[in-house]
Design a protein around this motif. Structure first.
Motif, PDB file in Angstrom:
ATOM      1  N   VAL A 110       0.854  -1.130  -0.059  1.00  0.00           N
ATOM      2  CA  VAL A 110       0.198  -0.252  -0.002  1.00  0.00           C
ATOM      3  C   VAL A 110       0.791   1.019  -0.187  1.00  0.00           C
ATOM      4  N   ALA A 111       0.341   2.522  -0.424  1.00  0.00           N
ATOM      5  CA  ALA A 111       1.212   3.684  -0.458  1.00  0.00           C
ATOM      6  C   ALA A 111       0.104   4.833  -0.073  1.00  0.00           C
ATOM      7  N   TYR A 112       0.688   5.776   0.541  1.00  0.00           N
ATOM      8  CA  TYR A 112      -0.069   6.956   1.072  1.00  0.00           C
ATOM      9  C   TYR A 112       0.095   8.103  -0.121  1.00  0.00           C
ATOM     10  N   VAL A 113      -1.015   8.332  -0.794  1.00  0.00           N
ATOM     11  CA  VAL A 113      -1.054   9.097  -1.888  1.00  0.00           C
ATOM     12  C   VAL A 113      -1.551  10.515  -1.874  1.00  0.00           C
ATOM     13  N   GLY A 114      -1.462  10.948  -0.446  1.00  0.00           N
ATOM     14  CA  GLY A 114      -2.017  12.448  -0.101  1.00  0.00           C
ATOM     15  C   GLY A 114      -3.517  12.217   0.353  1.00  0.00           C
ATOM     16  N   GLY A 115      -4.079  13.347   0.835  1.00  0.00           N
ATOM     17  CA  GLY A 115      -5.230  13.270   1.392  1.00  0.00           C
ATOM     18  C   GLY A 115      -5.068  13.657   3.009  1.00  0.00           C
ATOM     19  N   PRO A 116      -6.113  13.970   3.550  1.00  0.00           N
ATOM     20  CA  PRO A 116      -5.866  14.233   4.955  1.00  0.00           C
ATOM     21  C   PRO A 116      -5.464  13.178   5.788  1.00  0.00           C
ATOM     22  N   ASN A 117      -4.459  13.462   6.688  1.00  0.00           N
ATOM     23  CA  ASN A 117      -4.271  12.269   7.763  1.00  0.00           C
ATOM     24  C   ASN A 117      -4.391  12.790   9.082  1.00  0.00           C
ATOM     25  N   ALA A 118      -4.457  11.791   9.996  1.00  0.00           N
ATOM     26  CA  ALA A 118      -4.748  12.841  11.479  1.00  0.00           C
ATOM     27  C   ALA A 118      -4.326  11.748  12.482  1.00  0.00           C
ATOM     28  N   THR A 119      -3.978  12.385  13.504  1.00  0.00           N
ATOM     29  CA  THR A 119      -3.477  11.679  14.871  1.00  0.00           C
ATOM     30  C   THR A 119      -4.824  12.021  15.592  1.00  0.00           C
ATOM     31  N   VAL A 120      -5.372  10.800  16.171  1.00  0.00           N
ATOM     32  CA  VAL A 120      -6.571  10.647  16.981  1.00  0.00           C
ATOM     33  C   VAL A 120      -6.433  10.711  18.586  1.00  0.00           C
TER      34      VAL A 120
END
Length: 159
Positions: A129-139
Motif C-alpha cells: 500500500v502507499a499513501y498518496v496524499g489526502g488528509p491524515n490525522a492523529t486521534v
C-alpha cells in the motif's frame, strides 16, 4: 517496525479549526513548534471546547492536509454539525487506512510520536500500500494509567 494495522474505515467527517503551517515541510522542529503553539491557542481561547460540544465521540483529531498548495493543520472533532468558528469540513474517504497506535505523557508528545512512527518507520516499510496524499490525522482517544493514548489514521491505496 512500529505497531500498526491496515483497517477498512467508513468515510467520516471532521469539523476543524485550522492554521497554515509556514515552516518548510522538511523543517520538523519548526512544524512541531507551530503545531504546539496552535494547540495552546485553541485550548486557551475555547475553540477546542466549542468543537467538543458538537462532537459525536470523545476523540480529538489533529489533522494535516494540503489545501491549495498550503500545509494546513487543524484541531477537529468527528461530527456532522457545523459551527461558525470552524474553518474547514474535512472529508476522510471510505477505504483502507494504516493505523498506528501509541501512548505518551501529553497530547503533543502523542502526536509527535505517532507522526514519527507512521512517516519514519511504517509507511517506508510497506510494500503493498502507499499513501498518496489526502488528509491524515492523529486521534487522541483518551487516557489510561497516566498516559494519553491514540492512533494515527492515514488513508492508503493498494499498489
Amino acid at each position: 517496525m512500529a505497531n500498526y494495522t491496515l483497517e477498512e474505515k467508513e468515510g467520516f467527517t471532521v469539523l476543524g479549526f485550522g492554521t497554515e503551517l509556514k515552516s518548510d515541510y522538511t523543517d520538523y522542529a519548526g512544524i512541531t513548534k507551530e503545531k504546539s503553539d496552535f494547540w495552546h491557542e485553541v485550548k486557551e481561547n475555547g475553540i477546542l471546547d466549542t468543537l467538543k460540544s458538537v462532537a459525536t465521540n470523545d476523540y480529538i483529531f489533529s489533522v494535516n492536509e494540503a489545501v491549495n498548495n498550503k500545509m494546513m493543520h487543524y484541531a477537529g472533532v468527528m461530527t456532522d454539525a457545523t459551527l461558525p468558528e470552524a474553518t474547514r469540513v474535512i472529508e476522510f474517504p471510505k477505504g483502507e487506512y494504516v493505523v498506528v497506535k501509541a501512548e505518551a505523557k501529553t497530547a503533543d508528545e502523542l502526536s509527535q510520536t505517532l507522526t514519527g512512527l507512521a512517516f519514519g518507520q511504517v509507511l517506508p516499510e510497506l510494500k503493498d500500500v502507499a499513501y498518496v496524499g489526502g488528509p491524515n490525522a492523529t486521534v487522541e482517544m483518551g487516557q489510561q494509567n497516566g498516559l494519553v493514548f491514540g492512533e494515527m489514521w492515514i488513508p492508503v491505496v493498494r499498489k
